[in-house]
Design a protein around this motif. Structure first.
Motif, short mmCIF file in Angstrom:
data_model
loop_
_atom_site.label_atom_id
_atom_site.label_comp_id
_atom_site.label_asym_id
_atom_site.label_seq_id
_atom_site.Cartn_x
_atom_site.Cartn_y
_atom_site.Cartn_z
N ALA A 1 0.85 -1.19 0.00
CA ALA A 1 0.00 0.00 0.00
C ALA A 1 0.89 1.24 0.00
CB ALA A 1 -0.93 -0.01 1.21
N LEU A 2 0.67 2.11 -0.97
CA LEU A 2 1.52 3.29 -1.16
C LEU A 2 0.76 4.55 -0.75
CD1 LEU A 2 2.56 2.41 -4.83
CD2 LEU A 2 3.90 1.93 -2.75
N ILE A 3 1.42 5.42 0.02
CA ILE A 3 0.90 6.77 0.24
C ILE A 3 1.91 7.73 -0.37
CG2 ILE A 3 0.20 8.51 1.93
CD1 ILE A 3 -0.54 6.20 3.83
N LEU A 4 1.51 8.33 -1.49
CA LEU A 4 2.39 9.21 -2.25
C LEU A 4 2.09 10.65 -1.92
CD1 LEU A 4 1.82 7.46 -5.72
CD2 LEU A 4 3.40 6.81 -3.89
N ASP B 1 -2.52 -0.93 -3.11
CA ASP B 1 -3.38 0.25 -3.07
C ASP B 1 -2.48 1.47 -3.24
OD1 ASP B 1 -5.88 1.67 -2.59
OD2 ASP B 1 -5.00 2.29 -0.68
N THR B 2 -3.04 2.52 -3.83
CA THR B 2 -2.27 3.74 -4.05
C THR B 2 -3.12 4.94 -3.64
OG1 THR B 2 -1.18 2.71 -5.94
CG2 THR B 2 -0.97 5.09 -5.74
N LYS B 3 -2.62 5.73 -2.72
CA LYS B 3 -3.28 6.99 -2.35
C LYS B 3 -2.29 8.13 -2.58
CE LYS B 3 -7.28 5.52 -0.62
NZ LYS B 3 -7.09 4.08 -0.54
N VAL B 4 -2.84 9.32 -2.81
CA VAL B 4 -2.02 10.51 -2.97
C VAL B 4 -2.50 11.57 -1.99
CG1 VAL B 4 -1.15 12.26 -4.58
CG2 VAL B 4 -1.75 9.98 -5.43
N VAL B 5 -1.56 12.20 -1.28
CA VAL B 5 -1.91 13.31 -0.39
C VAL B 5 -1.23 14.59 -0.91
CG1 VAL B 5 -2.22 11.82 1.63
CG2 VAL B 5 0.03 12.84 1.20
#
Lengths: 343, 343
Positions: free
Chosen positions: B99-102, B133-137
């Motif tokens: 799971a990535l938080i970019l 999973d990939t999210k961007v903040v």
């Protein structure tokens, strides 16, 4: 490694919104770099066969802003969201892991409240928090609290789900009203000059509904998904592409609560693009569609379930909505980025 | 819910450093809020019994700063670290999720490089990236790239591991030199007026060593752990507390490479408190200790394995190091926070 075909020099918010830009990032960069091919591997859950057991594994990071909103909070989403990914894969939850990334300065009571929400939602679903991890980053290098949950579940004995099982003539079943979650979070940010007393996130576990459908109808349930980021429109476009079908929606049958519809009109957003957290969409055989709807409606909280459309054969995958007046329009995936950090 | 006994008003960096403050946060707030009791549930991996299968699940978020350093990068750590938690639980890896938080603004090529590292390390361990999973903040709400990996493994048939199995007279076996990873990352930050040409992170999978030990010695291997955040001192103190034992270390037998020893002396840090990523410590029965060391030394990269101490009965749990001159000192857990964001 397969070929990278992602040419944006840097990552931007839209790449996380769940729509077309997200798909470009995943299909163009993430999957090729990881050596993953084929749309089936982009599903929300992965099947692991261990001995005689069919297990499902799924993971999600939660970065929703703000952390609390009417009807829910990041802790609830982190459990319900991951368990719902298991559910729509056809799996009953066995265990969940919780990994926390805390920003220095986070109030201890805020952390405690979200952990309690995690425990409450896990308990309600009958699943234990098996293991976890806690990291802390400097103030200004995070955003209070990010939560990554991973779920492991056991496939329902009668589940036979997959885009490849969808056939022309099948019906599209939706568990309830759309857009409540995404619009609630957007308004909770307070950046828009809009408010609604009655709007609440729909976050809830969908496994009770899914289990009832699988118990009764087994393989007559062809495919399921929870339409979160990117909304119902994006989810159905992904299905149309995977299954090479046309999906015809009866737009009038899709329930959209008045505050969501009103806010969407003012903001110029299609409710079909707004995220949901407590709904799922299923493709079922035409023969059982009406009984499946009745079954969902017989369960608490299932009274807005509807058959919203049907599957047709197609040369070119497409999703079309037919209005009450007989007009029709093509429903595209979410493009652009009106809705960042919704989950 | 059990009683909260954590009174710090907010979370600070030290709560993530892996030492005493981390333990206070986990035992005083996280575990009570989640409704988890007892030290056994704070282990790195959780066992799931599914049908006839003994599975292990473990999760970790990686927030290391800087993202790349001599000998490794965040992507490698994210795979090796989680697979090593499975390994020291006695489990061969089956699948891993990513799971990535970019953070918006992250260079696409930096992301690609880390994903390639993930694929390379997973491939080397023979495990597939099952799901992700990939999210961007927003820019300024993250720090480039956070990675959370969750591993599911299958318990080795001969594994019978647990602090409860440790007995007076058992030997402490260490797989190699300590401190390389933590000191490499600290120096790579460039904030200290120190540099070393020869220092490299030790990140590597430890399963090949663990599997060899379990294949040959089975339940004679009592307990294992990878001494990451908080270092060997913290890991052994946790064991001493769980097993209610005294651990006596022969300090001269613990291998510390010269650049690590030198940097520790200058910085006033005990090498026993510095994080490792490619080592593990095991408690084995005295009868097999010498053969177990020889077995590790016969494997590539195992040539610095040592028996470093032994277990004694104790009223009060404690870890003591005896120097070559016969003097002894109590080795405490990491306190304070000299070493944030090391993994």
């Amino acid at each position: 490694m397969s070929t990278v075909h992602f040419f944006d020099p840097s990552i931007q918010l839209g790449h996380g919104a769940g729509g077309r830009a997200s798909r470009r990032l995943i299909e163009g960069l993430v999957s090729p770099a990881l050596g993953i091919w084929g749309p089936s591997e982009l599903e929300d859950g992965a099947m692991l066969v261990v001995g005689d057991e069919r297990l499902v594994m799924t993971t999600d990071s939660f970065v929703v802003s703000p952390r609390t909103f009417p009807g829910g909070s990041i802790g609830e989403l982190a459990v319900n969201g991951t368990l719902n990914d298991l559910a729509v894969s056809g799996a009953a939850p066995l265990a969940i892991s919780v990994a926390l990334i805390l920003e220095a300065g986070l109030a201890s009571e805020d952390l405690y409240r979200e952990l309690e929400a995690i425990a409450r939602c896990a308990g309600a679903a009958g699943v234990s928090v098996a293991t976890g991890d806690t990291k802390v980053v400097e103030h200004g290098r995070g955003d209070g609290l990010f939560i990554t949950t991973t779920g492991v579940g056991r496939m329902h004995g009668k589940a036979a789900l997959g885009a490849g099982r969808v056939r022309p003539g099948d019906a599209i079943l939706l568990s309830g009203a759309i857009g409540d979650h995404g619009m609630t979070v957007m308004l909770a940010r307070g950046e828009l000059d809009l408010a609604s007393e009655s709007l609440r996130s729909d976050t809830r576990p969908v496994w009770p509904y899914v289990e009832a459908l699988l118990d009764r109808f087994g393989p007559e349930v062809r495919w399921m998904r929870d339409p979160t980021r990117g909304g119902l429109a994006t989810t159905l476009n992904e299905l149309a592409t995977s299954a090479k079908i046309k999906i015809v929606l009866d737009e009038g049958s899709i329930v959209v609560h008045d505050p969501v519809r009103g806010a969407c009109e003012i903001l110029g957003i299609d409710p079909l693009h707004v995220a949901n957290e407590g709904q799922f969409v299923a493709v079922v055989s035409a023969e059982i569609a009406s009984d499946a709807k009745a079954l969902l409606r017989s369960l608490p909280g299932g009274d807005e379930a509807m058959v919203i459309g049907e599957v047709e054969a197609a040369e070119i995958p497409v999703v079309v909505a037919v209005s009450g007046y007989g007009g029709s329009r093509v429903i595209d995936m979410l493009t652009g980025d009106p809705l960042p950090r919704i989950c």
